[in-house]
Design an enzyme around this catalytic site. Structure first.
Site, PDB file in Angstrom:
ATOM      1  CG  PHE A 147     -19.630 -42.395 -13.265  1.00 42.84           C
ATOM      2  CD1 PHE A 147     -20.112 -43.459 -12.530  1.00 42.84           C
ATOM      3  CD2 PHE A 147     -20.145 -41.143 -13.028  1.00 42.84           C
ATOM      4  CE1 PHE A 147     -21.101 -43.269 -11.557  1.00 42.84           C
ATOM      5  CE2 PHE A 147     -21.134 -40.935 -12.067  1.00 42.84           C
ATOM      6  CZ  PHE A 147     -21.602 -42.007 -11.328  1.00 42.84           C
ATOM      7  CG  ASP A 232     -21.115 -37.081 -19.289  1.00 43.95           C
ATOM      8  OD1 ASP A 232     -21.122 -35.980 -18.689  1.00 43.95           O
ATOM      9  OD2 ASP A 232     -21.469 -38.143 -18.753  1.00 43.95           O
ATOM     10  CE  LYS A 261     -21.052 -34.819 -11.158  1.00 45.21           C
ATOM     11  NZ  LYS A 261     -21.957 -35.266 -10.089  1.00 45.21           N
TER      12      LYS A 261
END
Length: 408
Positions: A147, A232, A261
């Site tokens: 993801f 990531d 984030k």
């Protein structure tokens, strides 16, 4: 927290969203109106312990005082210039962030998906300019069950059909291999490979942690075959796993690091591509950009986030409380939990399917004042703010135990 200002009821607000919001989310039926630390309140004043923390965007809790102060101070001075001009906050942010992760240069962006898209562009440009891959032939190897975001490029190399179906045609140039399989990875890498792009821990897939040595193997393979290792760490980074980065557990330094984030402190969207000069230096003026990327407000908040991480306090808390989380979940195995995976304050918990789906278990926990989020099947994810206390964490685990016991 002070008493919430009475507005429309939760039921009314949820109903009001239906005709005017695209239905691309299926949230739990809680309407949050206030938050502080690890607690949120709905419009009726009911309190909930937040064990999701905005998918790690709220690593430092809601409205951390140092981050709020940094935002307020910057709001009174300057918020946006665009990168058409310099601003007085960006150099410090880039210098401090690069220093925190041990790399040279920063490409500031806004969202996690933007960071991934930017990382893909940088890897391809590097492949053409430095590695000598023929034009338009560069490939990137990714892992199944990944993801990395929701843009059309990214969902094109997803193996989640819900994310993919109906959004093609997709961009070519990606090869998908099983996660945690070095042999499959090596077989997919060839002279056209610009990069290997992986999550050091797969979050959306259910907090899937690779075997020890996998990340070291990826680093060795990419170095030996002459391609980039792009990590990531948008969910796993910035203290979540008990280290600054998840790759730190194997003392691995990737060529390209993708952050987001928590970098925005739960206040503004902030993301970044961080790499050494020989990689990020391939970009020239006009080849990439973002109106809001590197804006003064984002840089001020991002610098305050680095301030918090430089002390090591949050990494230590995540490691120490991660042991409490692991022990508590171990005690629930066989009592409604069939398995779990955890690292630091992050866990994927597999509930016995006979007791309900992950969505159903999340709804029951919400009814008991604990907010979590389901993922595939009967798996729920726990990712509390790193500011949670041991007592709060133990109470949440006890609540999970009671909910599962009642479901039998």
């Amino acid at each position: 927290m002070t008493a919430p200002v009475r507005t429309r009821s939760s039921e009314d607000l949820i109903r009001a969203e239906e005709p005017v919001l695209a239905h691309n989310y299926h949230p739990l039926p809680v309407v949050v109106s206030r938050a502080e630390g690890v607690w949120v309140e709905d419009v009726e004043g009911r309190r909930y312990l937040d064990l999701l923390a905005g998918y790690s965007a709220l690593n430092f809790g809601h409205r951390h005082p140092a981050l709020i102060a940094a935002a307020h101070e910057q709001l009174d001075r300057l918020t946006l210039t665009s990168r058409a001009f310099h601003n007085d906050r960006l150099a410090e942010f880039a210098e401090r962030l690069a220093g925190l992760v041990g790399l040279d240069m920063v490409l500031p962006m806004n969202t996690g998906a933007e960071a991934v898209e930017s990382g893909i562009k940088v890897a391809r440009k590097w492949a053409y300019d430095v590695k000598g891959v023929p034009a338009d032939r560069a490939t990137i190897v990714v892992a199944a069950e990944n993801f990395h975001g929701r843009t059309t490029t990214i969902v094109g190399f997803s193996t989640d059909e819900t994310a993919r179906a109906g959004f093609g045609p997709f961009a070519p140039g990606f090869r998908i291999v099983p996660y945690n399989d070095l042999a499959a990875l090596e077989a997919a890498v060839d002279e056209t490979t610009a990069a290997v792009l992986i999550e050091p821990i797969q979050g959306e897939a259910g907090v899937i942690i690779p075997d020890e040595g996998y990340l070291t193997g990826v680093r060795e393979l990419t170095r030996r075959t002459g391609c980039l290792f792009v990590a990531d760490e948008i969910q796993s980074g910035l203290g979540r796993t008990g280290r600054t980065l998840a790759v730190d557990h194997e003392s691995v330094v990737p060529d390209v690091l993708l952050l987001g984030k928590a970098l925005g402190g739960g206040i503004v969207p902030v993301s970044a591509v961080v790499a050494n000069r020989d990689v990020l230096g391939v970009l020239g003026p006009g080849e990439h950009g973002s109106t809001f990327g590197g804006n003064p407000l984002a840089a001020a908040v991002g610098t305050a986030v680095v301030d918090l991480l430089e002390t090591g306090e949050f990494q230590r808390r995540a490691a120490e409380l991660g042991a409490v989380l692991r022990d508590g979940l171990t005690g629930l195995v066989g009592k409604g939990v069939v398995g779990f995976r955890s690292r630091g304050l992050w866990a994927g918990v597999d509930v016995d399917p006979a007791l309900g789906t992950g969505r159903e278990v999340s709804a029951r926990l919400m009814g008991e004042g604990v907010l979590v989020k389901d993922t595939h099947g009967s798996t729920i994810r726990l990712a509390p703010p790193l500011t949670i206390t041991e007592d709060e964490l133990l109470n949440a685990l006890a609540t999970l135990g009671r909910v599962l016991e009642r479901s039998v």
